[in-house]
Design a protein around this motif. Structure first.
Motif, PDB file in Angstrom:
ATOM      1  N   GLU A  50       2.543   0.178  -2.573  1.00  0.00           N
ATOM      2  CA  GLU A  50       1.537  -0.872  -2.780  1.00  0.00           C
ATOM      3  C   GLU A  50       0.917  -0.751  -4.163  1.00  0.00           C
ATOM      4  O   GLU A  50       1.013   0.272  -4.823  1.00  0.00           O
ATOM      5  CB  GLU A  50       0.478  -0.871  -1.670  1.00  0.00           C
ATOM      6  N   ASP A  74      -1.463   3.542   6.372  1.00  0.00           N
ATOM      7  CA  ASP A  74      -1.941   2.910   5.139  1.00  0.00           C
ATOM      8  C   ASP A  74      -2.496   3.978   4.189  1.00  0.00           C
ATOM      9  O   ASP A  74      -2.913   5.048   4.627  1.00  0.00           O
ATOM     10  CB  ASP A  74      -3.052   1.913   5.495  1.00  0.00           C
ATOM     11  N   ASP A  75      -2.529   3.673   2.902  1.00  0.00           N
ATOM     12  CA  ASP A  75      -3.122   4.552   1.872  1.00  0.00           C
ATOM     13  C   ASP A  75      -2.575   5.969   1.965  1.00  0.00           C
ATOM     14  O   ASP A  75      -3.315   6.941   1.785  1.00  0.00           O
ATOM     15  CB  ASP A  75      -4.657   4.614   2.033  1.00  0.00           C
TER      16      ASP A  75
HETATM   17 CA    CA Z   1      -3.595   0.394   1.305  1.00  0.00          CA
END
Ligand code: CA
Ligand code: C2E
Ligand code: CA
Ligand code: CA
Length: 279
Positions: A236, A179-180
């Motif tokens: 995202e 993630d990220d």
């Molecule tokens: Ca994220």
């Protein structure tokens, strides 16, 4: 000091102590939030970049505080992490998300995956594998319909134990998502070490990729890198049609963001899915 109540205390208590006591209050309230049924999961759709069909959704935690109203996860999750409350809350999130995904499958509303965020503290519990296994068993959700989202920081803290736990969980057939991605420092070795199935490009780069060549380069390089490792690339924070077009053009496989759908309550998402089915 923002409120009159705080001002009064300012004469006696340094600002930092006020923050500490506010933190303790939140921690205390959070301790009861599960029992008092104040936590909810919202779900945000993830779409295939090409067909724009929904391929899954991400579960995002919401807290309706009895006094302070709606609380942002960025405000209470760090407190939950430091106080170990995240262990119980994390288990609840996993079970809840798996049960919901299974329900949508049975209703024929959404047959895709559900992605659950896992924090650093949870990765230091060897029992995480059993917690995941139990959530799958209770719900009857197949492991290949569950994804766990982890940040670099969370995985690199205590790398050896995290590595073992994540190997076990991947062994169950559950997918792991970085993630990220792009916000940390050792991104390349991170991908190699943990063999992620999916890489989520942080929304900061997606946001600026149309105006900033550096961000566009990071997005393209991340997609290429994900593919080189055999992983799926997800963008995202996609908020506009222009962003969706450009990032799809860069070869990104899946997209998520307000442009396709905000995080929604169960009933709102069901309505959203119904409307989609009628199109
Ligand atoms: Ca994220
Ligand atoms: P995250 O995992 O990076 O989640 C994505 C965040 O981006 C969510 O914020 C989502 O509402 C927001 N977002 C989605 N699309 C867009 C967009 O197009 N534009 C913009 N500006 N924002 C968008 P949210 O729900 O406030 O969650 C914040 C963070 O809290 C999450 O970041 C995650 O790190 C954490 N979190 C949320 N739920 C959980 C949970 O169940 N467990 C754990 N450990 N952490 C959670
Ligand atoms: Ca996430
Ligand atoms: Ca984030």
């Amino acid at each position: 000091a923002k409120s009159a109540g705080r001002n009064r205390h300012c004469f006696f208590v340094p600002e930092m102590n006020i923050e500490v006591s506010e933190r303790l209050n939140i921690e205390n309230d959070l301790r009861h939030a599960l029992a008092h049924d104040e936590l909810r999961l919202h779900y945000q759709p993830v779409v295939d970049a090409k067909s724009k069909m929904i391929v899954g959704c991400e579960a995002l935690l919401r807290w309706q505080h009895p006094k302070h109203g709606f609380m942002q996860p960025d405000r209470f999750i760090p407190i939950a992490e430091e106080s170990d409350l995240i262990i119980d809350i994390g288990q609840w999130v996993l079970e809840q998300a798996c049960q919901q995904a299974r329900k949508w499958q049975d209703l024929g509303l959404m047959t895709g995956f559900v992605a659950v965020n896992v924090s650093a503290r949870q990765l230091r519990e060897p029992a995480l594998t059993q917690t995941v296994q139990k959530a799958l068993e209770i719900s009857g959700l197949l492991p290949n319909k569950l994804e766990l989202e982890l940040t670099e920081g969370s995985v690199l803290q205590g790398t050896i134990i995290a590595r073992r736990i994540l190997d076990e969980i991947q062994g169950l057939g559950v997918r792991l998502v970085a993630d990220d991605f792009g916000t940390g420092y050792s991104s390349l070795s991170f991908l190699k070490l943990f063999r992620f199935d999916k890489v989520k490009i942080d929304r900061e780069f997606v946001r600026d990729m149309l105006s900033d060549q550096g961000d566009a380069a990071i997005v393209k390089a991340t997609i290429a890198m994900a593919h080189a490792f055999g992983a799926t690339a997800v963008g995202e924070g996609v908020e506009t049609a222009a962003q969706a077009g450009v990032i799809h053009h860069c070869g990104c496989d899946q997209l998520q963001g307000y442009f396709f759908g905000r995080p929604m309550s169960v009933s709102d998402l069901q309505e959203f899915l119904h409307l989609g089915a009628l199109e």
